[in-house]
Write an enzyme that holds these catalytic residues in place. Structure first.
Site, short mmCIF file in Angstrom:
data_model
loop_
_atom_site.label_atom_id
_atom_site.label_comp_id
_atom_site.label_asym_id
_atom_site.label_seq_id
_atom_site.Cartn_x
_atom_site.Cartn_y
_atom_site.Cartn_z
N GLY A 1 -17.72 6.00 -33.21
CA GLY A 1 -18.67 7.03 -32.80
C GLY A 1 -19.40 6.65 -31.53
O GLY A 1 -18.84 6.09 -30.60
N PRO B 1 0.80 -1.22 0.00
CA PRO B 1 0.00 0.00 0.00
C PRO B 1 0.84 1.27 0.00
O PRO B 1 0.45 2.28 -0.61
CB PRO B 1 -0.83 -0.12 1.29
CG PRO B 1 -0.95 -1.60 1.51
CD PRO B 1 0.35 -2.17 1.04
N GLU C 1 3.07 -3.50 -13.44
CA GLU C 1 4.49 -3.92 -13.55
C GLU C 1 5.41 -2.75 -13.88
O GLU C 1 6.32 -2.85 -14.71
CB GLU C 1 4.62 -5.05 -14.58
CG GLU C 1 3.94 -6.31 -14.08
CD GLU C 1 4.31 -7.54 -14.86
OE1 GLU C 1 5.40 -7.60 -15.44
OE2 GLU C 1 3.47 -8.46 -14.89
N ILE D 1 -2.31 -7.17 -6.04
CA ILE D 1 -1.83 -8.51 -6.39
C ILE D 1 -2.83 -9.18 -7.33
O ILE D 1 -3.95 -9.52 -6.94
CB ILE D 1 -1.62 -9.37 -5.12
CG1 ILE D 1 -0.70 -8.64 -4.13
CG2 ILE D 1 -1.08 -10.73 -5.51
CD1 ILE D 1 0.64 -8.22 -4.70
N THR D 2 -2.41 -9.36 -8.58
CA THR D 2 -3.21 -10.12 -9.53
C THR D 2 -3.28 -11.56 -9.07
O THR D 2 -2.27 -12.16 -8.72
CB THR D 2 -2.59 -10.04 -10.94
OG1 THR D 2 -2.52 -8.67 -11.34
CG2 THR D 2 -3.43 -10.81 -11.95
N GLN E 1 -13.24 6.17 -31.18
CA GLN E 1 -13.56 7.34 -32.01
C GLN E 1 -14.11 6.94 -33.38
O GLN E 1 -15.08 7.52 -33.86
CB GLN E 1 -12.30 8.19 -32.19
CG GLN E 1 -12.53 9.53 -32.89
CD GLN E 1 -13.29 10.51 -32.02
OE1 GLN E 1 -13.25 10.40 -30.79
NE2 GLN E 1 -13.98 11.45 -32.63
N THR F 1 4.86 1.66 -13.73
CA THR F 1 4.19 2.65 -14.55
C THR F 1 5.10 3.06 -15.71
O THR F 1 6.32 2.86 -15.68
CB THR F 1 3.84 3.90 -13.74
OG1 THR F 1 5.07 4.55 -13.35
CG2 THR F 1 3.04 3.56 -12.49
#
Length: 395
Positions: free
Chosen positions: A351, A141, A375, A170-171, A348, A377
């Protein structure tokens, strides 16, 4: 004319450069599994935030959960460049599956690379082909990007270590069968960290409720709490104080996995946009015929090909034993930024329909943002690249 609400076209058969007949057979196996077991339910399962545990058992049983690891321990013995291309295919079908395979591979890295022969023989076969699933526990944390500041402690007690602390983001937190955990055994800083292999059912190990993320709802991400968890010294990986170096080595390889997943996600978004613009008519003709949209599609395809070439070049360095940390950071940075651009452009191009959950483009866009963060930034990737080029700040 408005296209009927149908599942978006899945990724086309991307041309692959595979070195052996065995690798080409693996690709066919992956595509068959994707076609039969992942694609038909991907949109529904992701919308319901269901984790595809049975798919992972199937991947394990067919050897697709262990591709880059040695055959003597139940691995596939494949080069990393082959593994990453299979990973891209899985991520294009459903990112929850591709990311899960990447994280499991990351969780196995410490033991496979730094464990003793006895440890590898005792644990790797089950980790690689026994239907089990792993998690990688470094972040906390209060220490995400500053991973060396982690506070989880491991205190020696006879032949055991007692682990206390909380891991974050944690994945597979709460559903993993084993956790590669990094804990402090010495003084503050990177040299006081040690790695441990912790069973998922260890007394004192619990998980919080999964985080409510903007994307990848089918992939559980949770805090993992260690309350006096006892781990035998035989489950310590590497020497005391070597854990941070082990963690960084694993992340170099793991970043290539994220890069491949990002390219797969971008490819899925491009193919969805191509399908939609060919079906959608305005002013009496398909919108795909308008030059402005064609230029956007051309840019998207070019960025995807560049990302694919970048991660494969880094993988070839890894396969030949060359340093590849900078190239891994470049691949993770470029490919995940590309996924963000391509998925945004796909929305985009579609639409208003691109903003609805009737089509997967909006989900791809939300998932792409997650990949820019996991993993390391992309700001951290830039730091890694710059430090390799110019040395630490002030030198």
């Amino acid at each position: 004319m408005t296209p009927a609400v149908t599942p978006a076209a899945r990724p086309r058969q991307v041309r692959r450069t595979l070195p052996t007949e065995e690798a080409r057979d693996l690709l066919e196996l992956v595509r068959e599994l994707i076609h039969k077991e992942i694609v038909p339910v991907a949109d529904e399962e992701e919308a319901a935030a269901r984790f595809p545990r049975e798919v992972f058992r199937r991947l394990s049983g067919t050897g697709l959960l262990s591709l880059p690891y040695p055959q003597e321990y139940g691995g596939g013995g494949q080069p990393y460049q082959v593994y990453l291309q299979m990973l891209e295919e899985l991520a294009a079908a459903r990112l929850t599956v591709g990311l899960g395979v990447s994280v499991h591979t990351l969780a196995c890295h410490a033991l496979a690379g730094y464990g003793t022969a006895g440890q590898r023989a005792a644990h790797l076969p089950a980790m690689l082909g026994g239907g089990t699933l792993g998690a990688y526990c470094l972040s906390e944390p209060a220490s995400g990007s500053d991973a060396a500041a982690l506070r989880t402690r491991a205190v020696r007690d006879g032949d055991d270590w007692v682990l206390t602390g909380t891991k974050a983001w944690i994945t597979h937190g709460g559903i993993a069968d084993f956790y590669t955990v990094f804990a402090r055994t010495g003084a503050p800083g990177p040299r006081g960290i040690t790695a441990f292999l912790v069973p998922g059912d260890a007394p004192g190990l619990t998980a919080a409720a999964p985080e409510r993320k903007m994307g990848l709802g089918g992939s559980p991400t949770a805090q993992v709490h260690l309350d006096g968890v006892r781990v035998p010294d035989a489950r310590r990986i590497g020497a005391e104080g070597e854990g941070f170096a082990i963690a960084l080595a694993a992340l170099d390889s793991g970043r290539l996995g994220i890069a491949a997943c990002a390219v797969g996600l971008a490819q899925a978004a491009l193919d969805t946009a191509l399908w939609f613009t060919a079906q959608r008519h305005q002013f009496g003709r398909p919108v795909l015929d308008f030059q402005g949209l064609r230029f956007m599609l051309a840019d998207m395809a070019t960025q995807i090909e560049a990302g694919r070439a970048l991660y494969l070049a880094a993988a070839r360095l890894r396969d030949t034993g060359e340093p590849f940390s900078r190239q891994a950071a470049m691949a993770k940075l470029f490919c995940t930024d590309t996924a963000m651009r391509v998925t945004t452009d796909a929305v985009q191009l579609m639409g208003g329909y691109g903003c609805t959950s009737d089509f997967p483009a909006e989900r791809y866009m939300r998932e792409a943002k997650v990949l820019q963060i996991v993993e390391g930034t992309n700001q951290i990737q830039r730091m890694v690249i710059a430090r390799d080029l110019a040395g630490p700040p002030g030198r």
